[in-house]
Design a protein around this motif. Structure first.
Motif, PDB file in Angstrom:
ATOM      1  N   GLN A  18       0.827  -1.207   0.000  1.00  0.00           N
ATOM      2  CA  GLN A  18       0.000   0.000   0.000  1.00  0.00           C
ATOM      3  C   GLN A  18       0.860   1.255   0.000  1.00  0.00           C
ATOM      4  O   GLN A  18       0.572   2.216  -0.717  1.00  0.00           O
ATOM      5  CB  GLN A  18      -0.947  -0.010   1.197  1.00  0.00           C
ATOM      6  N   GLN A  19       1.925   1.249   0.792  1.00  0.00           N
ATOM      7  CA  GLN A  19       2.816   2.404   0.833  1.00  0.00           C
ATOM      8  C   GLN A  19       3.490   2.632  -0.519  1.00  0.00           C
ATOM      9  O   GLN A  19       3.642   3.767  -0.962  1.00  0.00           O
ATOM     10  CB  GLN A  19       3.872   2.220   1.919  1.00  0.00           C
ATOM     11  N   ILE A  21       2.342   1.727  -3.474  1.00  0.00           N
ATOM     12  CA  ILE A  21       1.344   2.221  -4.443  1.00  0.00           C
ATOM     13  C   ILE A  21       1.165   3.720  -4.262  1.00  0.00           C
ATOM     14  O   ILE A  21       1.139   4.478  -5.240  1.00  0.00           O
ATOM     15  CB  ILE A  21       0.010   1.466  -4.287  1.00  0.00           C
ATOM     16  N   HIS A  22       1.093   4.177  -3.023  1.00  0.00           N
ATOM     17  CA  HIS A  22       0.985   5.619  -2.771  1.00  0.00           C
ATOM     18  C   HIS A  22       2.247   6.341  -3.246  1.00  0.00           C
ATOM     19  O   HIS A  22       2.159   7.434  -3.815  1.00  0.00           O
ATOM     20  CB  HIS A  22       0.724   5.905  -1.290  1.00  0.00           C
ATOM     21  N   MET A  23       3.395   5.737  -3.028  1.00  0.00           N
ATOM     22  CA  MET A  23       4.645   6.331  -3.487  1.00  0.00           C
ATOM     23  C   MET A  23       4.634   6.442  -5.016  1.00  0.00           C
ATOM     24  O   MET A  23       5.013   7.476  -5.569  1.00  0.00           O
ATOM     25  CB  MET A  23       5.855   5.509  -3.046  1.00  0.00           C
ATOM     26  N   TRP A  24       4.201   5.377  -5.691  1.00  0.00           N
ATOM     27  CA  TRP A  24       4.143   5.374  -7.156  1.00  0.00           C
ATOM     28  C   TRP A  24       3.286   6.538  -7.659  1.00  0.00           C
ATOM     29  O   TRP A  24       3.649   7.229  -8.596  1.00  0.00           O
ATOM     30  CB  TRP A  24       3.577   4.040  -7.651  1.00  0.00           C
ATOM     31  N   GLU A  25       2.155   6.740  -7.011  1.00  0.00           N
ATOM     32  CA  GLU A  25       1.235   7.797  -7.423  1.00  0.00           C
ATOM     33  C   GLU A  25       1.840   9.183  -7.257  1.00  0.00           C
ATOM     34  O   GLU A  25       1.466  10.112  -7.967  1.00  0.00           O
ATOM     35  CB  GLU A  25      -0.080   7.689  -6.649  1.00  0.00           C
ATOM     36  N   ARG A  26       2.793   9.327  -6.344  1.00  0.00           N
ATOM     37  CA  ARG A  26       3.446  10.619  -6.118  1.00  0.00           C
ATOM     38  C   ARG A  26       4.658  10.849  -7.023  1.00  0.00           C
ATOM     39  O   ARG A  26       5.152  11.974  -7.116  1.00  0.00           O
ATOM     40  CB  ARG A  26       3.863  10.754  -4.653  1.00  0.00           C
TER      41      ARG A  26
END
Length: 60
Positions: A18-19, A21-26
């Motif tokens: 999950q972390q 995926i959030h990093m990828w989005e940023r």
């Protein structure tokens, strides 16, 4: 054959995923494209991020 993950390991893997995926989005589109070129797909790039996160020692 590997033993199944226990609850703690499962939670750590899900949290790391999950972390990442959030990093990828940023990430900027340039950085995403660089990772896609290197790993061949978003799934493989995310797997590399998760694996890196899981094997990196946590600071004390």
């Amino acid at each position: 054959m590997s033993e199944p993950f226990d609850e703690t390991q499962t939670r750590a893997l899900i949290d790391a995923a999950q972390q990442m995926i959030h990093m990828w989005e940023r990430l900027s589109s340039d950085k995403q494209n660089t990772m896609l070129e290197r790993f061949g797909s978003k799934e493989k790039a995310l797997a590399a991020l998760v694996a890196t996160r899981l094997v990196t020692p946590k600071p004390d």
